[in-house]
Write a protein that holds these residues in place. Structure first.
Motif, PDB file in Angstrom:
ATOM      1  N   ARG A  93       5.352   0.152  -4.671  1.00  0.00           N
ATOM      2  CA  ARG A  93       5.889  -0.499  -3.186  1.00  0.00           C
ATOM      3  C   ARG A  93       5.640   0.073  -1.948  1.00  0.00           C
ATOM      4  NH1 ARG A  93       9.803   1.567  -7.975  1.00  0.00           N
ATOM      5  NH2 ARG A  93      10.027  -1.135  -9.251  1.00  0.00           N
ATOM      6  N   ARG A  94       5.629   1.292  -1.872  1.00  0.00           N
ATOM      7  CA  ARG A  94       5.199   1.266  -0.316  1.00  0.00           C
ATOM      8  C   ARG A  94       3.942   1.630  -0.237  1.00  0.00           C
ATOM      9  NH1 ARG A  94       6.602   7.188  -2.489  1.00  0.00           N
ATOM     10  NH2 ARG A  94       5.252   7.675  -2.850  1.00  0.00           N
ATOM     11  N   LEU A  95       3.144   1.035  -1.421  1.00  0.00           N
ATOM     12  CA  LEU A  95       1.744   0.335  -0.514  1.00  0.00           C
ATOM     13  C   LEU A  95       2.132  -1.036  -0.109  1.00  0.00           C
ATOM     14  CD1 LEU A  95      -0.880   2.146  -2.785  1.00  0.00           C
ATOM     15  CD2 LEU A  95      -0.164   1.829  -0.363  1.00  0.00           C
ATOM     16  N   GLY A  96       3.025  -1.885  -0.845  1.00  0.00           N
ATOM     17  CA  GLY A  96       2.904  -2.936  -0.503  1.00  0.00           C
ATOM     18  C   GLY A  96       3.367  -3.575  -1.867  1.00  0.00           C
ATOM     19  N   PHE A  97       3.146  -3.128  -2.862  1.00  0.00           N
ATOM     20  CA  PHE A  97       3.029  -4.959  -3.552  1.00  0.00           C
ATOM     21  C   PHE A  97       4.344  -4.967  -4.450  1.00  0.00           C
ATOM     22  CE2 PHE A  97      -1.269  -1.823  -3.900  1.00  0.00           C
ATOM     23  CZ  PHE A  97      -2.318  -2.872  -4.120  1.00  0.00           C
ATOM     24  N   THR A  98       4.926  -6.028  -4.399  1.00  0.00           N
ATOM     25  CA  THR A  98       5.964  -6.272  -4.594  1.00  0.00           C
ATOM     26  C   THR A  98       6.395  -6.212  -6.374  1.00  0.00           C
ATOM     27  OG1 THR A  98       5.529  -8.768  -5.265  1.00  0.00           O
ATOM     28  CG2 THR A  98       6.190  -8.655  -3.429  1.00  0.00           C
ATOM     29  N   GLU A  99       7.849  -6.341  -6.516  1.00  0.00           N
ATOM     30  CA  GLU A  99       8.350  -6.760  -8.514  1.00  0.00           C
ATOM     31  C   GLU A  99       7.946  -7.704  -9.364  1.00  0.00           C
ATOM     32  OE1 GLU A  99      10.199  -3.931  -8.612  1.00  0.00           O
ATOM     33  OE2 GLU A  99      10.102  -3.006  -6.855  1.00  0.00           O
TER      34      GLU A  99
END
Length: 286
Positions: free
Chosen positions: A217-223
Motif C-alpha cells: 500500500r505504501r508503494l501505491g497499490f490499491t485494495e
C-alpha cells in the motif's frame, strides 16, 4: 564476506530432502552463486545452516530470516560463533520479526511492538559472551523505521516481496554504506497464463500478511490490486518470462541501489528443487 552479485533464496534447501539439499548446495556453490538464503518458519534453522555450510566451500549461507520469536539470542550467538570457527566467515545472520498471524496462531497476543522486539533481540545478542558482529548480520526490513534500525544495528537490510521501486526508496533511507539485499521472485515461463496461475496461488498467502500488504500500500497499490492480485501487482512482484526478463529485473534492483539480489524460483510444484532453472539462471546472471 562478499555479498555482491546474485544469490538464491530457497525453501527447498531448508525443508527438502537433506541429501538432495546438500547435493544441490554443492552444485550452486560451484556455479558461483554468492549466497544461499533459507527461511525459518519453525524447526532447527541453525542445523540447516550447518548442513549447508558443510556442503559448500565458498558461498555465504544466510538466514532469510531467523525468526526472533522462535530463538534465544544468547543461544544463537553461541551457535554462530561455533559455526564461524568451523566454516569461516560464511554465515550471514538475517534476523526478522515475522508476522502477527503466524506468531499469534500459537500464542495469541505474543506478537507486539516488532521494532522493540527486534531491538531487544539484538541487545541480547550483543550482551552474550560471544556476540555476532554487526557486520555479519542483517535485518528483515520493509518500512522506514526497521530500515533505519538495520543501518544502525546491522550491516544492512534484507527486504522480501518487494519491487525495484521499494529498493530505490529503501536505499534513500539507508544512505550509502549499509547493504541492501532484496529478494526477487521469478518464474521461468513465457506463458503468461501459466505464470499467473502459479504465481497468484503463491502470492495470496503472502498478501494475507499485514506487513507485506501494508508495504505494498505504501508503494501505491490499491485494495483492489491486493484482493484480485491484479496484473499490475503481479508484474511488479514477480519477474516472469525468459532469462533476459529475469536479468533485466535483477538489474533494476542493482540500478536502484541494491548490493546483492537473492532470486527465488517458483515452479508448479513448490516442493521440487528447481535445479534446471537454477542452472539456467546461473548461466544468465553470474
Amino acid at each position: 564476506m562478499d555479498l555482491s552479485g546474485v544469490g538464491l533464496w530457497s525453501s527447498q534447501l531448508r525443508y527438502g530432502n537433506p541429501a538432495e539439499s546438500a547435493e544441490a548446495a554443492a552444485e550452486l556453490d560451484e556455479l558461483g552463486y554468492r549466497a544461499l538464503w533459507i527461511p525459518d518458519v519453525g524447526g532447527p534453522v541453525l542445523d540447516s545452516v550447518e548442513h549447508l555450510l558443510s556442503a559448500t566451500t565458498r558461498t555465504v549461507i544466510a538466514t532469510g530470516i531467523l525468526n526472533l520469536w522462535m530463538h534465544d539470542p544468547a543461544e544463537v550467538a553461541a551457535r554462530y560463533a561455533t559455526l564461524t570457527e568451523t566454516h569461516g566467515e560464511r554465515f550471514l545472520l538475517g534476523i526478522g520479526c515475522s508476522h502477527a498471524p503466524l506468531i499469534d496462531s500459537k500464542e495469541p497476543g505474543r506478537y507486539r511492538k516488532p521494532l522493540a522486539a527486534t531491538e531487544a533481540f539484538l541487545d541480547g545478542i550483543d550482551a552474550s559472551a560471544r556476540p555476532v558482529p554487526a557486520g555479519n548480520r542483517v535485518l528483515a526490513a520493509l518500512g522506514p523505521k526497521m530500515l533505519t534500525l538495520s543501518a544502525s544495528r546491522a550491516r544492512g537490510a534484507h527486504p522480501y516481496l518487494t519491487t525495484p521501486d521499494h529498493t530505490r526508496s529503501a536505499r534513500e533511507v539507508l544512505g550509502t554504506g549499509p547493504l541492501l539485499l532484496p529478494e526477487q521472485t521469478v518464474l521461468l515461463s513465457t506463458d503468461r497464463a501459466q505464470a499467473k496461475e502459479i504465481g497468484t496461488a503463491w502470492l495470496r498467502s503472502y498478501l494475507a500478511l499485514p506487513n507485506y500488504a501494508n508495504n505494498l500500500r505504501r508503494l501505491g497499490f490499491t485494495e483492489d490490486d491486493l484482493s484480485s492480485v491484479s496484473d499490475r501487482l503481479f508484474d511488479a512482484l514477480i519477474a516472469w518470462g525468459d532469462e533476459d526478463a529475469v536479468r533485466a529485473r535483477v538489474q533494476e534492483h542493482l540500478d536502484g541501489g541494491a548490493d546483492h539480489v537473492c532470486v527465488q524460483v517458483l515452479t508448479a510444484d513448490p516442493r521440487e528443487f528447481p535445479r534446471e532453472q537454477w542452472r539456467r539462471l546461473a548461466a544468465a546472471l553470474l
